[in-house]
Design an enzyme around this catalytic site. Structure first.
Site, PDB file in Angstrom:
ATOM      1  CG  HIS A 152      -1.731   1.238   1.358  1.00  0.00           C
ATOM      2  ND1 HIS A 152      -2.718   1.560   0.450  1.00  0.00           N
ATOM      3  CD2 HIS A 152      -1.711   2.243   2.276  1.00  0.00           C
ATOM      4  CE1 HIS A 152      -3.282   2.702   0.809  1.00  0.00           C
ATOM      5  NE2 HIS A 152      -2.681   3.133   1.904  1.00  0.00           N
ATOM      6  CE  LYS A 212      -0.283   6.120   1.280  1.00  0.00           C
ATOM      7  NZ  LYS A 212      -1.185   6.419   2.410  1.00  0.00           N
ATOM      8  CG  ASP A 246      -5.091   2.126  -3.141  1.00  0.00           C
ATOM      9  OD1 ASP A 246      -4.781   2.249  -1.937  1.00  0.00           O
ATOM     10  OD2 ASP A 246      -6.040   1.439  -3.534  1.00  0.00           O
TER      11      ASP A 246
END
Length: 304
Positions: free
Chosen positions: A138, A159, A177
């Site tokens: 992730h 992020k 992702d």
């Protein structure tokens, strides 16, 4: 890791199928194509039978010069090992004898117009990446000035927003992702997407955007070698230090150590700028430069 079939090779490289049409489902499990030279003269002790067998001008010319009996003998010795497929390069012709044996043994016989060396480089590269051990993590993967970076952190830490700022500054998105990491050598980790998320970036309060459509094709890169692991964390008072040179830390992926940096977030901090600084600093270290060492040298010169 998704299995690679002969059909995948046919589709990827637009190969012509000369024989074995019903056997294109056969899998390829080895990463390098093999050119059978010693095998044609009867030496099979180290024959890599699980590899794609590549027949270039040298191999086909040799077979053409043999008598029918010798040719049938040599080809018969190879096909009995049932390699995944044979690929003939440079659109070479006069292959009826080879087609006959491949049809009988149900081995795909393929043909390409590409030169042998060029095709071998392409197929080896494709197989190395496709068959490499891989894991999914992730995070977000970006390419900053040619340097591959994995951005990690808890959900909602920022992020994707950081990646968006980097893209606007001219850098490139690789994956958002779900980042697929592939081990393509004992020292090299390749970062890429899983196909479904290609070019997409999810921004909170905005939704899903296609970076290539929004910012142009240069905003996206299909894959990159990952050399930095950056973790974005929440700000903690007195948790950061201002040492001249921090002790190196590493994160390990599939037994490969990647330099690790932690960047703490706080309103007003230029996180994207810090990521750029980390990338450029890593590059300079690869060139043998250390800002801390230069600073200490200046101090020493002043004292002297």
């Amino acid at each position: 890791m998704k299995p690679v079939t002969v059909k995948d090779l046919v589709d990827r490289f637009s190969l012509e199928v000369l024989a074995g049409h019903s056997e294109l489902h056969r899998t390829v499990t080895k990463t390098r194509a093999h050119r059978p030279g010693l095998e044609f003269v009867g030496y099979f002790e180290y024959f890599p039978q699980e590899h794609v067998q590549l027949l270039g001008t040298k191999e086909i010319t040799y077979l053409h010069k043999l008598s029918e009996h010798e040719r049938n003998h040599h080809i018969g010795n190879i096909v009995k090992y049932h390699p995944p497929c044979f690929v003939v390069t440079r659109n070479q012709e006069g292959l009826k004898y080879l087609t006959k044996y491949c049809e009988e043994e149900k081995i795909p016989l393929l043909r390409t117009s590409s030169p042998t060396t060029k095709f071998q480089e392409l197929v080896d590269s494709y197989l190395s990446k496709s068959l490499a051990p891989e894991i999914a993590v992730h995070g977000v993967c970006v390419n900053v000035s040619g340097i591959g970076i994995l951005l990690r952190g808890k959900s909602g830490v920022g992020k994707s927003e950081t990646a968006h700022t980097l893209i606007r500054r001219g850098h490139r998105l690789v994956a958002d992702d779900i980042v697929v990491l592939k081990k393509i050598s004992p020292e090299t980790i390749l970062g890429t997407h899983n196909g479904k998320t290609k070019e997409f970036l999810a921004l909170r309060s905005i939704g899903l955007i296609n970076v290539s459509r929004l910012y142009g094709r240069k905003a996206f890169q299909d894959e990159t070698r990952v050399v930095l692991d950056i973790e974005l964390t929440k700000w903690q008072e007195d948790a950061l230090n201002n040492d001249l040179e921090l002790e190196p830390k590493f994160t390990e992926y599939m037994d490969i150590r990647i330099p690790h940096i932690e960047i703490q977030l706080q309103p007003g901090r230029d996180v994207a700028g810090l990521v750029e600084a980390a990338a450029n600093s890593w590059y300079l270290r690869q060139q043998g430069y250390s800002a801390a060492e230069e600073f200490m040298q200046r101090l020493q010169s002043g004292m002297d």
